[in-house]
Write a protein that holds these residues in place. Sequence first.
Motif, PDB file in Angstrom:
ATOM      1  N   ALA A 280      44.318 102.793  85.149  1.00  6.40           N
ATOM      2  CA  ALA A 280      43.991 102.774  83.594  1.00  6.40           C
ATOM      3  C   ALA A 280      44.190 103.715  82.734  1.00  6.40           C
ATOM      4  O   ALA A 280      44.125 103.461  81.394  1.00  6.40           O
ATOM      5  N   GLY A 281      44.835 104.833  83.233  1.00  6.03           N
ATOM      6  CA  GLY A 281      45.145 105.964  82.241  1.00  6.03           C
ATOM      7  C   GLY A 281      46.602 106.023  81.970  1.00  6.03           C
ATOM      8  O   GLY A 281      47.137 107.018  81.241  1.00  6.03           O
ATOM      9  N   ARG A 282      47.476 105.169  82.407  1.00  2.00           N
ATOM     10  CA  ARG A 282      48.925 105.330  82.500  1.00  2.00           C
ATOM     11  C   ARG A 282      49.616 105.207  81.176  1.00  2.00           C
ATOM     12  O   ARG A 282      50.320 106.125  80.713  1.00  2.00           O
ATOM     13  N   GLU A 283      49.141 104.203  80.465  1.00  4.08           N
ATOM     14  CA  GLU A 283      49.813 104.196  78.943  1.00  4.08           C
ATOM     15  C   GLU A 283      49.212 105.158  78.094  1.00  4.08           C
ATOM     16  O   GLU A 283      50.309 105.661  77.460  1.00  4.08           O
ATOM     17  N   GLN A 284      48.063 105.395  78.132  1.00  2.00           N
ATOM     18  CA  GLN A 284      47.740 106.672  77.180  1.00  2.00           C
ATOM     19  C   GLN A 284      48.360 107.624  77.476  1.00  2.00           C
ATOM     20  O   GLN A 284      48.636 108.594  76.496  1.00  2.00           O
ATOM     21  N   ALA A 285      48.440 108.180  78.817  1.00  2.00           N
ATOM     22  CA  ALA A 285      49.188 109.548  79.308  1.00  2.00           C
ATOM     23  C   ALA A 285      50.709 109.560  78.797  1.00  2.00           C
ATOM     24  O   ALA A 285      51.236 110.501  78.194  1.00  2.00           O
ATOM     25  N   LEU A 286      51.406 108.329  78.497  1.00  2.00           N
ATOM     26  CA  LEU A 286      52.810 108.423  78.233  1.00  2.00           C
ATOM     27  C   LEU A 286      52.649 108.489  76.687  1.00  2.00           C
ATOM     28  O   LEU A 286      53.496 109.070  76.270  1.00  2.00           O
ATOM     29  N   VAL A 287      51.891 107.755  76.022  1.00  2.00           N
ATOM     30  CA  VAL A 287      51.713 107.814  74.719  1.00  2.00           C
ATOM     31  C   VAL A 287      51.284 109.204  74.041  1.00  2.00           C
ATOM     32  O   VAL A 287      52.069 109.927  73.142  1.00  2.00           O
ATOM     33  N   ASN A 288      50.308 109.690  74.767  1.00  2.00           N
ATOM     34  CA  ASN A 288      49.951 111.177  74.498  1.00  2.00           C
ATOM     35  C   ASN A 288      51.064 112.207  74.772  1.00  2.00           C
ATOM     36  O   ASN A 288      51.186 113.407  74.364  1.00  2.00           O
ATOM     37  N   GLY A 289      52.057 111.836  75.648  1.00  2.00           N
ATOM     38  CA  GLY A 289      53.282 112.669  76.112  1.00  2.00           C
ATOM     39  C   GLY A 289      52.544 113.785  77.181  1.00  2.00           C
ATOM     40  O   GLY A 289      53.144 114.783  77.565  1.00  2.00           O
ATOM     41  N   ASP A 290      51.539 113.509  77.867  1.00  2.00           N
ATOM     42  CA  ASP A 290      50.886 114.144  79.164  1.00  2.00           C
ATOM     43  C   ASP A 290      51.818 114.213  80.235  1.00  2.00           C
ATOM     44  O   ASP A 290      51.778 114.958  80.945  1.00  2.00           O
ATOM     45  N   VAL A 291      52.657 113.205  80.364  1.00  2.00           N
ATOM     46  CA  VAL A 291      53.724 112.974  81.553  1.00  2.00           C
ATOM     47  C   VAL A 291      55.217 112.507  80.809  1.00  2.00           C
ATOM     48  O   VAL A 291      55.073 111.911  79.800  1.00  2.00           O
ATOM     49  N   ASP A 292      56.260 113.213  81.425  1.00  2.00           N
ATOM     50  CA  ASP A 292      57.468 112.805  80.810  1.00  2.00           C
ATOM     51  C   ASP A 292      57.678 111.140  81.461  1.00  2.00           C
ATOM     52  O   ASP A 292      58.457 110.332  80.515  1.00  2.00           O
ATOM     53  N   TYR A 293      57.339 110.926  82.450  1.00  2.00           N
ATOM     54  CA  TYR A 293      57.761 109.501  83.023  1.00  2.00           C
ATOM     55  C   TYR A 293      56.767 109.372  84.092  1.00  2.00           C
ATOM     56  O   TYR A 293      55.922 110.092  84.549  1.00  2.00           O
ATOM     57  N   TYR A 294      56.485 108.202  84.584  1.00  2.00           N
ATOM     58  CA  TYR A 294      55.450 107.896  85.370  1.00  2.00           C
ATOM     59  C   TYR A 294      56.080 106.890  86.627  1.00  2.00           C
ATOM     60  O   TYR A 294      56.600 105.784  86.185  1.00  2.00           O
ATOM     61  N   VAL A 295      55.864 107.307  87.707  1.00  2.00           N
ATOM     62  CA  VAL A 295      56.288 106.074  88.915  1.00  2.00           C
ATOM     63  C   VAL A 295      55.205 105.959  89.778  1.00  2.00           C
ATOM     64  O   VAL A 295      54.522 106.951  90.648  1.00  2.00           O
ATOM     65  N   GLY A 296      54.508 104.985  89.843  1.00  2.00           N
ATOM     66  CA  GLY A 296      53.438 104.621  90.370  1.00  2.00           C
ATOM     67  C   GLY A 296      52.966 103.154  90.619  1.00  2.00           C
ATOM     68  O   GLY A 296      52.078 103.032  89.659  1.00  2.00           O
TER      69      GLY A 296
END
Length: 296
Positions: free
Chosen positions: A110-126
């Motif tokens: 549930a947190g993936r889009e927000q983490a990317l939008v916020n720049g909390d992560v550079d990319y997401y693999v999961g």
Amino acid sequence: MRVRTLTVGLLVGGLALSACGKEGTPGGGGGPSTTAAVEANVDVAGSPTFAKMKSRGGVIVGAKEDQPGLGLKSATTGKYEGFDIEIAKLVAAKLGFAADKITFKTIPSAGREQALVNGDVDYYVGTYTINDNRKKQVSFAGPYFQAGQDLLVRKDDSSITGKDTLKGKKVCSVTGSTPIQRVRDQKLTEASNIVEFQNYSQCVDKLLNKEVDAVTTDDAILKGYAAQDPDKLKVIGQTFSKEPYGIGLPKDDKALRDKVNDILQKAEDDGTWKSVYDGTLGKSGSAATPPPIDRY
Ligand code: GLU
């Protein structure tokens, strides 16, 4: 020019998995070893995310930590391991960052889009399914794997045989995931029988203690849990969706998306993808080939 390799990281990951997998030969170091050289002098012109990684001197990758075979944080070593993690390391290496320059951050579905939008992560693999709705907020490289929605039930339960046998049953899945949405859209069980958590491992606990009757998500995830508890759990084995896994990226960073697609394509062409798969997910599953990369 100094070229380092990922061999050690991949080998350690492989050994950690073999140690608990049934085909493992602890200490043997068997299986294919992959050498993903850390690329030198990389530039991704026009990528704000890459510029951030460069100035930081490291990569922040969003991942799962409770999905065996895919993204699992080892209770003993504290290290992340699995197929998604190796894909993340491969991408980092080809962007010029060795495994010790990666910080993994656990982000639930549930947190993936927000983490990317916020720049909390550079990319997401999961286990992140590519779809149009998510593309409104993030972008995707890949797909690098294709899974399908399935069901995990208790081994002694013969009353659930497929998605159309779930009425009146308590079905557990995860907030913000495509499988829980599908249960709702297709009314596979009554709304009052849908049980929702942040993580799939919480659903599996509830299945084992009989508070729910089924867990639903991608077959690749469910097989990992079944392999940990083969006497008590089974996967039904009839998938009812296509879940193409993508690498989540900030929406407007097309330069990085193109670069990551190039990296994935090359890994698929030169056998690296197969080595990574065989050393992780492939140990408990059947042989697989990646779906074609979808460039947009
Ligand atoms: N692949 C599905 C999704 O992206 C389910 C797995 C997950 O929640 O990560 O929603």
